[in-house]
Each structure stands twice: as structure tokens, then as C-alpha cells.
Design an enzyme around this catalytic site. Structure first.
Site, PDB file in Angstrom:
ATOM      1  N   HIS A  14      28.466  17.490   2.490  1.00 15.66           N
ATOM      2  CA  HIS A  14      29.811  17.020   2.788  1.00 15.66           C
ATOM      3  C   HIS A  14      30.600  16.604   1.555  1.00 15.66           C
ATOM      4  CE1 HIS A  14      28.087  16.991   6.763  1.00 15.66           C
ATOM      5  NE2 HIS A  14      27.202  16.084   6.413  1.00 15.66           N
ATOM      6  N   PHE A  27      28.236   2.015   5.015  1.00 13.27           N
ATOM      7  CA  PHE A  27      26.796   1.831   4.844  1.00 13.27           C
ATOM      8  C   PHE A  27      26.430   0.762   3.833  1.00 13.27           C
ATOM      9  CE2 PHE A  27      27.730   6.073   6.329  1.00 13.27           C
ATOM     10  CZ  PHE A  27      27.038   6.055   7.527  1.00 13.27           C
ATOM     11  N   ASP A 290      22.099  17.391   3.397  1.00 15.37           N
ATOM     12  CA  ASP A 290      22.957  16.307   3.881  1.00 15.37           C
ATOM     13  C   ASP A 290      23.499  15.485   2.711  1.00 15.37           C
ATOM     14  OD1 ASP A 290      24.429  14.979   5.773  1.00 15.37           O
ATOM     15  OD2 ASP A 290      22.726  14.404   7.024  1.00 15.37           O
TER      16      ASP A 290
END
Ligand code: GRE
Ligand code: ZN
Length: 327
Positions: A14, A27, A290
Site C-alpha cells: 500500500h 497504530f 502487506d
């Protein structure tokens, strides 16, 4: 040491644009200093990590939940198009190194159809990646894509012949009482897989794969937990006689093993991978990382060291993705 498996492809990686950057900030400050520059970078850290790990091609997608969480439809459309145009520009700057997944404003079915057609036919994208249900501003009206208004969308995707990556997002805050006071269960720890597997099962039960027999869906994280439960779901679904809601003609496992492909994104577990291969066959599993939430170096080192037959490793590392996405 050079990567023992060159020519890897990754497909859940991403980036962010200004309008979506803060979506990835939840996060904690300890990771934000690293995540922020990684999300905004295309040509430096990202390519360096790809080169070191033996990643030939990365299929880019916007971060999450991004477009799906923008209840203002006009704004959702602008953000999706901006992301898609940036992917196209990055593909032009680095030929062969990057491919594209379209971000789609699923709040508007017609616009999403037109945008995915633009991305695939004009910008040469290889599919779409959507972050779970789309918000409309009304918490009682979350848009899941098994709803009847999405039938024309699925027909358009099937006609284009490109896979659709159903990527996780969190449920709406407060929607799941069991998570209250247990925030550690949110995000990638648990809630992403719980939310995404329910959405995938809804698609299956809707019968959309009976109506669109060539539809291809990709799930990350080695299938969001579904592979381990396929037998149980079908065994008990027959017994419960839930057929009035389960509109599909065949069992869940039948559709899952024919219409779904899985990636290893964020789940570098050799045991889970072996199980996924057992359920799906090695042709339907594709290496992924990821990035930037996971490390390209760690993922690639795991892939390189996997104790699997060489032909399976080669397929999983890149050949399956090259076939599926015609890279
Ligand atoms: C993901 O894209 O899968 C992801 C996030 C945020 C944190 C972890 C993670 O969007 O895996
Ligand atoms: Zn992801």
C-alpha cells in the site's frame, strides 16, 4: 546474500495520499515515524527493498479504509480517482516494476463500474482492491457487495476478466459489543479477518458466483481464517437448513476453491501456508507482503527459505500472480 528466488511478485502493498494518510495513523506513535515515510514513498525505500528481496513487480494499492470510509460520495470519487492516477503515473515512471489495483468508490455503483473500466482498459491496471464495506454516513446502511445493486458491478468485473481483491477494514467503532474494552482485538490482530471473512462468505452465499461463473476474488492473510473452517461451515450449513438465506447452489468450499485466490500478505506462517495449499492447491496461493505494515525483507526471507517443493515455491513466489494478472 542475493534472494534465492528472484522474480517475486507482491500484491498487497500500500501507499497513501494526503487525503488517506491519517487512516494508517491509529497504530501508535511508535510506528508512525516509520509508516508515514514508507506510505508516501514510491521510488526510494520501496524499490530498494524490492531489489534486495528479489521482488520484480509490486501491484500497488491505496491504504485502508480510505475510499470505503468516505461517506461523502463526491469526495470518495475524487480520492479514488486521485489514487488511481497516481498509480498510473508511478507505473509510467518505473516500467515493469509497478502494476495497479484500482481504488473504487463503491458508494456509487455506476461510477465504480466506469472507474474500473477506465483503470483496466486505459491505465492498464490488473484489477481492483476494495477495503471491505463502504460507508454512506448512515451506520444502519453499510454497503456490502452481495447487495442486489452490485450485480451490474460484478458483471462488469467478470467481463473485464480482472480479479477483485477484498481487503480488510475494521467494523465500525462500537458495532461489535465483544470488542468493547478490548481494543487489541481490532485491526490485523483479529477484527480485520473476522470482518473480511464474513464479507467473503456473504458474497458466496448470495449466489453471485452462479450468476458470474468467471468471477475471481483474492483474499489476503492466507484467506482471513476461512480455509480452516470450510469443512465445518458446509457440514453444519446443510444441517441448519439456512437455505432460505443461503441462495447459492453449491457449498461454500466449492466456490472458495474455484473462485478465490489467497495471498500470504501479513501471514508468514509456514503451517498456515501448508494448510492453505492443502485446501486450495499451490496454484491458488500467491506470495505477498502487506508493505508498509509488514517488512519486505522479512517476507522475502521467509519465502526464500520455505521448505516446499521447488515447483510450488516458484509458483507461489511469482508465477501464479503472473498468470492470474497476465503480468
Ligand atoms: C493492512 O493493510 O492489511 C494493514 C493495515 C493496517 C495495519 C496492519 C495491516 O491497513 O496489516
Ligand atoms: Zn493490506
Amino acid at each position: 546474500m542475493p534472494a534465492s528466488l528472484p522474480g517475486k511478485v507482491t500484491l498487497e502493498d500500500h501507499f497513501a495520499i494526503d487525503e488517506t494518510l491519517s487512516d494508517s495513523q491509529v497504530f501508535g506513535p511508535h510506528v508512525w515515524n516509520e509508516l508515514r515515510p514508507r506510505l508516501l514513498d514510491f521510488s526510494e525505500m520501496r524499490l530498494r527493498e524490492m531489489d534486495k528481496g528479489g521482488v520484480a513487480t509490486m501491484i500497488l494499492s491505496l491504504n485502508a479504509p480510505a475510499v470505503q470510509a468516505i461517506a461523502d460520495v463526491k469526495k470518495a470519487i475524487v480520492v479514488a480517482k486521485r489514487s488511481n492516477d497516481l498509480i498510473a503515473e508511478t507505473m509510467r515512471k518505473h516500467p515493469g516494476r509497478f502494476a495497479g489495483f484500482a481504488a473504487l468508490p463503491m458508494q456509487d455503483v455506476e461510477v465504480s463500474i466506469a472507474e474500473v473500466q477506465r483503470c483496466v482498459t486505459e491505465l492498464k491496471f490488473v484489477g481492483a482492491l476494495v477495503n471491505g464495506f463502504s460507508e454512506t454516513g448512515d451506520p444502519g446502511n453499510l454497503l456490502y457487495y452481495d447487495l442486489p445493486q452490485y450485480k451490474p458491478f460484478w458483471r462488469a468485473i467478470e467481463k473485464l476478466g480482472v480479479p477483485f481483491y477484498l481487503h480488510p477494514r475494521n467494523p465500525l467503532m462500537g458495532a461489535i459489543p465483544g470488542y468493547k474494552g478490548h481494543n487489541w482485538l481490532l485491526g490485523p490482530n483479529w477484527a480485520f479477518n473476522a470482518e473480511t471473512s464474513v464479507h467473503a462468505l456473504r458474497l458466496i452465499a448470495s449466489g453471485i458466483f452462479d450468476q458470474c461463473p468467471k468471477l475471481k476474488i483474492v483474499l489476503g492473510h492466507l484467506g482471513e481464517g476461512i480455509p480452516a473452517l470450510l469443512w465445518r461451515i458446509d457440514h453444519r450449513n446443510g444441517w441448519m437448513h439456512a437455505q432460505h438465506e443461503y441462495a447459492a447452489k453449491k457449498g461454500v468450499a466449492d466456490y472458495f476453491t474455484k473462485h478465490f485466490w489467497l495471498t500470504t500478505s501479513g501471514n508468514f506462517s509456514t503451517k498456515a501456508l501448508r494448510h492453505a495449499i492443502d485446501e486450495m492447491g499451490a496454484d491458488r496461493i500467491m506470495f505477498s507482503v502487506d508493505w508498509p505494515f509488514e517488512s519486505i525483507a522479512e517476507g522475502c526471507a521467509w519465502m526464500d527459505a520455505l521448505d516446499l517443493p521447488a515447483d510450488q515455491k516458484k509458483k507461489i513466489a511469482g508465477d501464479n500472480a503472473r498468470d492470474l494478472f497476465r503480468l
